[in-house]
Write a protein that holds these residues in place. Structure first.
Motif, mmCIF file in Angstrom:
data_model
loop_
_atom_site.group_PDB
_atom_site.id
_atom_site.type_symbol
_atom_site.label_atom_id
_atom_site.label_comp_id
_atom_site.label_asym_id
_atom_site.label_seq_id
_atom_site.Cartn_x
_atom_site.Cartn_y
_atom_site.Cartn_z
ATOM 1 N N ILE A 1 -4.769 -2.550 -7.384
ATOM 2 C CA ILE A 1 -3.576 -1.995 -7.409
ATOM 3 C C ILE A 1 -2.615 -2.412 -6.281
ATOM 4 O O ILE A 1 -1.399 -2.930 -6.204
ATOM 5 C CB ILE A 1 -3.726 0.373 -7.113
ATOM 6 N N ILE A 2 -3.169 -2.289 -5.395
ATOM 7 C CA ILE A 2 -2.899 -3.415 -4.364
ATOM 8 C C ILE A 2 -2.058 -4.905 -4.753
ATOM 9 O O ILE A 2 -0.805 -4.534 -4.380
ATOM 10 C CB ILE A 2 -3.291 -3.617 -2.394
ATOM 11 N N PHE A 3 -2.959 -5.344 -5.338
ATOM 12 C CA PHE A 3 -2.395 -7.005 -5.599
ATOM 13 C C PHE A 3 -1.679 -7.084 -6.544
ATOM 14 O O PHE A 3 -0.681 -7.675 -6.552
ATOM 15 C CB PHE A 3 -4.255 -7.723 -6.076
ATOM 16 N N MET A 4 -2.637 -5.596 -8.114
ATOM 17 C CA MET A 4 -1.562 -6.346 -8.846
ATOM 18 C C MET A 4 -0.527 -5.279 -9.627
ATOM 19 O O MET A 4 0.380 -5.671 -10.319
ATOM 20 C CB MET A 4 -2.598 -5.864 -9.659
ATOM 21 N N LEU B 1 2.543 1.180 -8.394
ATOM 22 C CA LEU B 1 1.171 2.680 -8.329
ATOM 23 C C LEU B 1 0.503 3.217 -6.721
ATOM 24 O O LEU B 1 0.266 3.745 -6.905
ATOM 25 C CB LEU B 1 0.325 1.946 -9.618
ATOM 26 N N ALA B 2 1.269 2.756 -6.326
ATOM 27 C CA ALA B 2 0.273 2.336 -4.801
ATOM 28 C C ALA B 2 0.601 3.580 -4.640
ATOM 29 O O ALA B 2 -0.479 4.724 -3.573
ATOM 30 C CB ALA B 2 0.677 1.418 -3.986
ATOM 31 N N THR B 3 2.101 4.620 -4.921
ATOM 32 C CA THR B 3 1.982 5.616 -3.870
ATOM 33 C C THR B 3 1.121 6.999 -5.158
ATOM 34 O O THR B 3 0.580 8.473 -4.508
ATOM 35 C CB THR B 3 3.146 6.629 -3.840
ATOM 36 N N LEU B 4 1.328 6.336 -6.110
ATOM 37 C CA LEU B 4 1.191 7.557 -6.637
ATOM 38 C C LEU B 4 -0.551 7.742 -7.021
ATOM 39 O O LEU B 4 -1.444 8.215 -6.342
ATOM 40 C CB LEU B 4 1.337 7.050 -8.124
ATOM 41 N N ALA B 5 -0.959 6.803 -6.363
ATOM 42 C CA ALA B 5 -2.817 6.664 -6.619
ATOM 43 C C ALA B 5 -2.882 6.377 -5.110
ATOM 44 O O ALA B 5 -4.560 6.732 -5.012
ATOM 45 C CB ALA B 5 -3.348 4.985 -6.886
ATOM 46 N N ARG B 6 -2.099 7.101 -4.313
ATOM 47 C CA ARG B 6 -2.411 6.898 -2.080
ATOM 48 C C ARG B 6 -3.622 5.805 -1.680
ATOM 49 O O ARG B 6 -5.181 6.225 -1.335
ATOM 50 C CB ARG B 6 -3.464 8.198 -2.874
ATOM 51 N N VAL B 7 -2.995 4.224 -2.882
ATOM 52 C CA VAL B 7 -4.256 3.518 -2.199
ATOM 53 C C VAL B 7 -4.345 3.422 -0.905
ATOM 54 O O VAL B 7 -2.923 3.667 -0.014
ATOM 55 C CB VAL B 7 -3.980 2.379 -2.749
ATOM 56 N N LYS B 8 -5.115 2.626 0.359
ATOM 57 C CA LYS B 8 -5.293 3.115 0.872
ATOM 58 C C LYS B 8 -6.152 1.248 1.542
ATOM 59 O O LYS B 8 -6.846 1.287 0.743
ATOM 60 C CB LYS B 8 -5.974 3.800 1.865
ATOM 61 N N LEU B 9 -5.477 0.799 2.280
ATOM 62 C CA LEU B 9 -6.084 -0.575 3.309
ATOM 63 C C LEU B 9 -7.724 -0.948 3.098
ATOM 64 O O LEU B 9 -8.239 -1.371 3.478
ATOM 65 C CB LEU B 9 -5.505 -1.751 3.827
ATOM 66 N N THR C 1 0.830 -1.238 0.182
ATOM 67 C CA THR C 1 0.184 0.015 0.116
ATOM 68 C C THR C 1 0.722 0.960 -0.045
ATOM 69 O O THR C 1 1.467 1.546 0.034
ATOM 70 C CB THR C 1 -1.146 0.787 1.010
ATOM 71 N N ASP C 2 0.777 2.658 -0.105
ATOM 72 C CA ASP C 2 0.885 4.216 -0.073
ATOM 73 C C ASP C 2 1.340 3.796 0.965
ATOM 74 O O ASP C 2 0.833 3.805 2.095
ATOM 75 C CB ASP C 2 0.129 4.292 -0.116
ATOM 76 N N PRO C 3 3.247 3.704 1.230
ATOM 77 C CA PRO C 3 3.400 3.855 2.283
ATOM 78 C C PRO C 3 3.603 5.387 3.295
ATOM 79 O O PRO C 3 3.837 5.290 4.470
ATOM 80 C CB PRO C 3 5.303 3.886 2.049
ATOM 81 N N HIS C 4 3.664 6.380 2.325
ATOM 82 C CA HIS C 4 3.442 7.969 2.628
ATOM 83 C C HIS C 4 1.865 7.974 3.243
ATOM 84 O O HIS C 4 1.556 8.871 4.258
ATOM 85 C CB HIS C 4 3.359 8.852 1.719
#
Length: 507
Positions: free
Chosen positions: A225-228, A232-240, A109-112
């Protein structure tokens, strides 16, 4: 449209075409057999168009026609080359023997912007995961689980009371009932909180646990995004976790941590271990100070709440579904429960572990329905020294960062290892048949050093729930019971597309 714009679009199209041709020629250049990709979507068209869940997409790769005897299959996760391993010896090599090259998960996921997702044990990357696992492991030893057990039995009795209140002859949404049971269990044994999901239809804990797996379009994109495409996790700012769920978990755990520090109470649970993290960080300012950050501590609690709630409740639900369809097996299990406990009010820890047929039923449920459905790892090649290759099957040296997948669902249903795999047959796990089993083909909790840390607890939760439900009740199919289970396409784990409804009968 101006000539300049047309020229720009034409140039970009040509560049994209050349780039994609080069990317999709990756496995061909290395002489690895692969599944032919389609433009943009790679090999994951069915997953990316929400026709199948991710674990089912991995199963389809494993079972792709023409690869029946191949040790591995090259695929493309959208534009990223990845390898699906089919050979059990190679699975063991990756997961155990050569684990030093595969100690990170692919998922990220997004570390930031996602402290709760990025910092927990499940997602943590090397070397942090090893330190975390070493520190958290004591909460899941047999001794600690035995200490928690009286609290678990109390919740088991609440489950019996709930079944009683539903009334004999009622049609019950089984997953809802089982999930309320596991919600209450995790809340009490991990955090010392009373979630009251079995007593209160509007329990906040239960609402937020369900919300984690209730996938909206936005959450589906995050999970994809998390799975595949973790790059792109940071760019998309994904969250669990969603913003609402994050707020609830953070508030709840902060309250428990504060109260436990204030009172000095000890319960030998996960919260005590998290507070020990915090004290250790404060006493050693020269070491990592992550444990002084509330979100770092909450992250560990959040992943256990999530995993403990979903996996055990699904195992119970699917076991009850199979037992309702095979009432002869259900009666055999109910007879064992009666033989072991009779009219006793207390189901002891030692006795429940000694029940052979109960273990067979749970093991066979997890064989047919491994809840996560696949295992994944990321290849980490060292800067210097020996590098990992696909020997003895191929001399290719895997590039650093390559994603590796193994379909537990496909392996668990492969007739080569499990005759008549669609049949629910607990006798497979009868100790007398042990020599007929290839246990390398059984991995419901993963395998190797990064397997599920809560395996013992998860099995005990499922067993305890089944015992308390079936002591005084039977389950039957009814006109609302699905004939065959179809998977929910947007679920990150094995889950039925339709509610599993069974008729509950008081005995």
């Amino acid at each position: 449209m101006s000539n300049e714009l047309l020229l720009l679009l034409a140039t970009l199209s040509i560049v994209f075409y050349i780039w994609q041709r080069r990317v999709f020629a990756f496995w061909k250049r290395h002489g690895v057999n692969y599944i032919r990709p389609v433009p943009l979507l790679g090999c994951t068209r069915e997953f990316l168009t929400a026709r199948v869940p991710f674990f089912e997409q991995i199963r389809k790769f494993h079972e792709a026609p023409g690869f029946e005897n191949a040790p591995f299959v090259g695929v493309f996760m959208a534009y990223r080359p990845a390898l699906v391993i089919r050979d059990l010896d190679l699975v063991k090599t990756v997961m155990i023997k050569k684990f030093q090259y595969f100690n990170n998960r692919v998922l990220q996921t997004d570390p930031h912007n996602d402290a709760l997702g990025f910092n927990n044990l499940f997602f943590a990357r090397s070397p942090e995961w090893r330190e975390l696992r070493t520190k958290i492991s004591p909460a899941f030893t047999t001794g600690k689980i035995k200490q928690m057990y009286p609290l678990m039995v109390k919740i088991g009795k609440n489950l019996e009371d709930s079944a009683e209140r539903l009334g004999s002859g009622s049609n019950v949404q089984v997953k809802d009932l089982c999930a309320r049971f596991t919600t209450d269990l995790i809340a009490t044994i991990a955090f010392g909180l009373e979630a009251n999901a079995l007593q209160n239809a509007k329990s906040e804990f239960f609402y937020h646990n369900k919300a984690i797996f209730a996938v909206t379009l936005g959450r589906a994109i995050d999970f994809a995004i998390i799975f595949m495409l973790p790059a792109l996790a940071t760019l998309a700012r994904v969250k669990l976790f969603s913003k609402e769920t994050t707020k609830f978990i953070r508030t709840s755990i902060n309250y428990v941590l504060t109260e436990r520090e204030r009172t000095g109470q000890k319960r030998n649970d996960l919260v005590d271990i998290l507070l020990a993290f915090k004290r250790e960080a404060a006493a050693n300012p020269e070491k990592s100070q992550k444990a002084l950050d509330l979100d770092y501590l909450v992250a560990q609690a959040a992943i256990f709440q999530t995993a403990g709630y979903e996996t055990s409740s699904s195992t119970m639900t699917l076991a009850l579904y199979e037992l309702a369809r095979r009432e002869d097996l259900q009666e055999r299990l109910r007879q064992e429960i009666s033989d072991f406990f009779g009219d006793e009010d207390h189901v002891s820890y030692e006795r429940i572990q000694e029940m052979p047929y109960l273990s067979q039923v749970v093991n066979e449920t997890l064989r047919k329905y491994p809840i996560v459905g696949y295992v994944e790892r990321e290849c980490s090649q060292p800067a210097e020294g020996e590098r990992f290759t696909l020997e003895p099957f191929h001399n290719m040296e895997l590039p650093h960062g390559t994603s590796i997948y193994m379909s537990t669902l496909a392996i668990h249903r492969d007739p080569k290892y499990w005759p008549e795999p669609k049949e629910f047959d607990p006798e497979r796990f009868n100790p007398a048949n042990r020599d007929k089993l290839n246990m390398d083909a059984y991995m419901p909790f993963g395998v190797g050093p990064r397997n599920c840390i809560g395996m013992r607890l998860g099995l005990l939760q499922s067993k305890l729930g089944l015992v308390h439900l079936l002591r005084n009740h039977r389950v039957h199919t009814c006109d609302q019971t699905v004939k065959e289970i179809e998977w929910a396409a947007t679920s990150p784990v094995l889950a039925s597309k339709n509610e599993i409804v069974l008729r509950l009968e008081k005995v």
